[in-house]
Design a protein around this motif. Structure first.
Motif, short mmCIF file in Angstrom:
data_model
loop_
_atom_site.label_atom_id
_atom_site.label_comp_id
_atom_site.label_asym_id
_atom_site.label_seq_id
_atom_site.Cartn_x
_atom_site.Cartn_y
_atom_site.Cartn_z
N THR A 1 8.79 2.22 -4.90
CA THR A 1 8.10 2.98 -3.86
C THR A 1 6.63 3.14 -4.22
O THR A 1 6.29 3.62 -5.31
N PHE A 2 5.74 2.73 -3.33
CA PHE A 2 4.30 2.82 -3.57
C PHE A 2 3.88 4.26 -3.29
O PHE A 2 3.49 4.62 -2.19
N ASP A 3 3.97 5.08 -4.34
CA ASP A 3 3.73 6.51 -4.22
C ASP A 3 2.31 6.86 -4.66
O ASP A 3 1.49 5.98 -4.96
N ALA A 4 2.03 8.15 -4.73
CA ALA A 4 0.68 8.60 -5.08
C ALA A 4 0.27 8.13 -6.47
O ALA A 4 -0.90 7.77 -6.71
N ARG B 1 0.85 -1.20 0.00
CA ARG B 1 0.00 0.00 0.00
C ARG B 1 0.88 1.24 0.00
O ARG B 1 2.11 1.13 -0.04
N SER B 2 0.28 2.39 0.08
CA SER B 2 1.02 3.64 0.08
C SER B 2 2.13 3.61 1.13
O SER B 2 1.88 3.29 2.30
N GLY B 3 3.36 3.89 0.68
CA GLY B 3 4.51 3.87 1.58
C GLY B 3 5.31 2.58 1.52
O GLY B 3 6.45 2.55 1.99
N SER B 4 4.73 1.51 0.96
CA SER B 4 5.47 0.25 0.84
C SER B 4 6.63 0.43 -0.14
O SER B 4 6.57 1.25 -1.07
N THR B 5 7.68 -0.36 0.06
CA THR B 5 8.84 -0.31 -0.83
C THR B 5 9.30 -1.73 -1.14
O THR B 5 8.92 -2.69 -0.46
#
Length: 589
Positions: A483-486, A453-457
Motif C-alpha cells: 500500500t502506497f501510504d504516507a 502514487r499515494s493510494g496505489s496497491t
C-alpha cells in the motif's frame, strides 16, 4: 500430400524443385538458378490456402487432414497443415523444442488459441514483422489467406523461425477471412473468466498428465469411467514439446466445473548440467533472475487461462546429473521462481526426478540461501500410488498436503473408448496461502513499471518500498505492505531529492529508473551476465517504457535497448554500459 520443391529457405529462393500444395497438386519445373557452390541453402516450399512459406529441407511436412491423429510436436522440426486433432496420440514424456509451424484455418477454434501477443498481418501481406514471441512461440493471423500461423522455437532457433515467417507470401489461392472475436469463438458468449477455484486445490487421489491437454470428448469419457480426477497440463514454458490446441480458458472452466483438478505445469529452462539446449545459467545470480522471468511468464499464462491466484504452478525441471555447481544454479532458479510467484499470489511447485532435483531441493530445505517451494512433485516410477518419497525426501518435509508422486510413466490407458498415453500420479495437495512478502522475497522484475502514487496497491508498491528501503529511505516498519501510504510518499520524496528529481512523492519512469539501477556500476556489454545486468534490464524497461527481457544475460535484445537508451539520452552509442550510461540511469534520465 502433394509434391514439394527444394531450394533456399532464405529470402532468395534458388534451386527449387517442386511445390507442396494442400487441396491440389501444383507441379513446378526446376529453377534455372543454382545456389553458390558449397552453400547449403536447400529448403522446402509449402502452400496452404494461399499462404506460402519456405522452411529448411529437413523439416517434415504433415497434412493433418490426411493424418488427423498426428501428434503436433515441436521436439523435431516439422510443418503441420490443417486443424490439429485431439492430440491423444502424443507421448507424455516429450520434452524439448527445436522449431516448427502450425498453419490452420482461421476459424472459431483457431481464435480460441490467440492471445494478446498474436500479431495480425497487414492487408496484402503474409508476414507481420516485429511480431512478439511469447513462451517460445510467435503467432500471426494472416487474414488475407484465412490462416493462423503458430511458429514454435527454442531460444537458439528464434531467428531461424523469424526468417521463415518473414519470407511468407500470398498466392492466387488466398481467400480473406477475418479473425473471429473471442466471443464469437465461444458461440457468441463472453470467454469464461476463471477456473472453479485455485488449482489443484484440496485433493487426495489419482491423476494423470499427458503431453497435450485432451479433448473435451476424452475428458468427459475419462471423468465417467476412469479412476482419475486430476490432470497435469502444460500451460507455459519454451521447452514444451507439444502443441496445446485444446487448452483454452473455456477448457479450463469446463473441466474444473465438472470436478477435475488441474496441475498447471511450466517447462522452461533446464539444469545447466543437462543435455537440453534451453538451459538456465550456471551462474546462480543469473539463474535466479531467469527463474523470476519464468514465473512471471507462467503467471501471465495462468491468468489468461483463468487459473487464479492461490493456485500452485509447477516448474518442470527434468532429470540431471547433480554436482555442487549445478545444484546451486537449479536451486537459485527455483528460488527466483518461488519469489516471483509469491509476489503474484501464486504458490510455487517443483516437478523433478526424485534422484536429482527433488533430492537437491530436500537437501536445502532449511538453507537460508534458497527459498523453499510450496509443493513438491517427484517422479519415482516405483508403481506405488502414494506420496512416500522414500530416502529421497524425509517424511517431515512437505508433509502438509504438499506432495504429488508420479509413480508410473508412459503407459496407454483407455476409458469410454478414448485412448491416451499418460503418466500416472497420486496427489495429496491442499490449498494454501503464499507467505507474506518481505524485501527478501519481493519481486523486482516486471514487464512494465507503471506510475504509482499515494493510494496505489499491489506488487509494484512492494517493489518500490523495498527499493526505497535499500536506498536508505525507510517507508515504514510495516513495509513492504503493498500500500502506497504516507510513509512511502515521504521516503519517495527523500529519494527524489537525493537524486535531483522532482520531489513529488510519485514513482514514475524517472524515479523507477533511478531506483532500479542503483548499485555498483561495472562495465557490462554483450556476453556479460549477473546481478548488474539484471539491474540494467529492469532500469531500461522503466526508462524506455517497453519490455526488456529480464534474465541477467546481456544478449542482442539488451544491446539494442542500451543503444536506444544511449541515443535518446545524448550519450555515445556503443551498446556498452560504462560510467556515463550508468550515471544517466542512476540520475533517472
Amino acid at each position: 500430400m502433394s509434391s514439394r520443391r527444394t531450394g533456399s529457405w532464405r529470402p532468395l529462393l534458388a534451386g527449387l524443385a517442386a511445390l507442396v500444395t494442400l487441396g491440389g497438386l501444383t507441379a513446378a519445373s526446376p529453377a534455372a538458378a543454382e545456389p553458390p557452390p558449397g552453400t547449403d541453402t536447400t529448403g522446402t516450399t509449402v502452400e496452404y490456402r494461399g499462404y506460402q512459406v519456405t522452411v529448411p529441407a529437413g523439416w517434415r511436412v504433415v497434412d493433418l487432414a490426411a493424418d488427423p491423429d498426428a501428434c503436433v510436436r515441436f521436439d523435431r522440426p516439422a510443418v503441420y497443415l490443417g486443424e490439429p486433432g485431439d492430440q491423444s496420440a502424443c507421448p507424455p514424456g516429450l520434452k524439448g523444442r527445436t522449431a516448427g509451424l502450425v498453419v490452420e484455418p482461421l476459424d472459431a477454434g483457431a481464435a480460441r488459441q490467440t492471445t494478446a501477443a498474436t500479431a495480425v498481418a497487414p492487408r496484402g501481406s503474409a508476414a507481420a514483422h516485429g511480431a512478439t514471441s511469447r513462451d517460445g512461440a510467435i503467432q500471426v493471423a494472416v487474414e488475407d489467406a484465412g490462416v493462423l500461423v503458430t511458429a514454435a522455437h527454442a531460444p537458439a532457433t528464434e531467428q531461424l523461425v523469424r526468417d521463415v515467417l518473414a519470407g511468407a507470401e500470398l498466392t492466387a489461392g488466398a481467400e480473406r477471412t477475418e479473425l473471429p472475436a473471442t466471443g464469437a469463438a465461444d458461440g457468441g458468449a463472453a470467454r469464461p473468466a476463471a477456473a472453479a477455484g485455485p488449482q489443484p486445490g484440496d485433493f487426495r487421489g489419482q491423476g494423470f498428465d499427458a503431453c497435450a491437454a485432451p479433448s473435451q470428448t476424452t475428458m468427459d469419457a475419462w471423468l465417467a469411467s476412469s479412476p482419475y480426477r486430476a490432470v497435469g497440463v502444460y500451460i507455459s514454458g519454451a521447452t514444451r514439446a507439444c502443441a496445446q490446441p485444446n487448452l483454452t480458458a473455456s477448457w479450463v472452466t469446463n473441466q474444473t466445473n465438472k470436478g477435475w483438478h488441474l496441475i498447471p505445469i511450466d517447462v522452461g529452462r533446464q539444469a545447466p548440467c543437462s543435455n537440453f539446449s534451453n538451459k538456465m545459467s550456471a551462474d546462480p545470480v543469473t539463474a535466479r533472475a531467469q527463474g523470476v522471468s519464468a514465473a512471471n511468464a507462467s503467471a501471465t499464462a495462468a491468468q489468461s487461462l483463468g487459473i487464479p491466484a492461490g493456485s500452485a504452478l509447477y516448474s518442470d525441471i527434468e532429470n540431471y546429473t547433480s554436482t555442487a555447481s549445478c545444484k546451486a544454479a537449479v536451486m537459485s532458479y527455483v528460488s527466483g521462481w518461488t519469489e516471483a510467484l509469491h509476489a503474484k499470489g501464486y504458490l510455487s511447485g517443483l516437478y523433478s526426478s526424485a534422484s536429482s532435483g527433488v533430492r537437491d531441493a530436500a537437501s536445502v530445505y532449511d538453507d537460508a540461501r534458497y527459498l523453499r517451494v510450496d509443493h513438491l512433485w517427484f517422479a519415482w516410477w516405483n508403481g506405488a500410488a502414494d506420496t512416500d518419497a522414500g530416502s529421497y525426501v524425509p517424511d517431515a518435509y512437505w508433509s502438509d498436503h504438499q506432495r504429488i508422486h508420479q509413480y508410473v510413466g508412459e503407459v496407454y490407458e483407455t476409458y469410454g473408448g478414448q485412448r491416451l498415453h499418460i503418466d500416472r500420479n497420486y496427489l495429496d495437495v491442499g490449498e494454501g496461502t503464499p507467505p507474506p512478502v518481505t524485501c527478501t522475497t519481493a519481486n523486482l522484475s516486471f514487464n512494465a513499471y507503471g506510475t504509482i502514487r499515494s493510494g496505489s496497491t499491489g506488487a509494484l508498491v512492494d517493489a518500490a518500498q523495498c527499493l526505497l528501503r535499500a536506498a536508505g529511505h525507510n517507508p515504514g516498519s510495516t513495509a513492504p505492505n503493498g500500500t502506497f501510504d504516507a510513509g512511502t510518499v515521504t521516503a519517495a520524496k527523500a529519494f527524489q531529492t537525493a537524486r535531483g528529481l522532482t520531489a513529488d512523492g510519485i514513482v514514475g519512469p524517472r524515479t523507477w529508473t533511478a531506483l532500479l539501477s542503483r548499485g555498483t556500476t561495472p562495465t557490462v556489454q554483450n556476453g556479460s551476465t549477473g546481478e548488474a545486468v539484471t539491474r540494467l534490464q529492469r532500469a531500461l524497461t522503466a526508462a524506455l517504457g517497453r519490455t526488456v527481457g529480464i534474465d541477467g544475460i546481456f544478449g542482442p535484445n539488451t544491446q539494442t535497448a542500451v543503444r536506444d537508451y544511449q541515443s535518446t539520452r545524448g550519450l555515445g552509442v556503443d551498446g556498452i554500459v560504462g560510467p556515463a550510461t550508468w550515471g544517466a540511469l542512476q540520475a533517472g534520465k
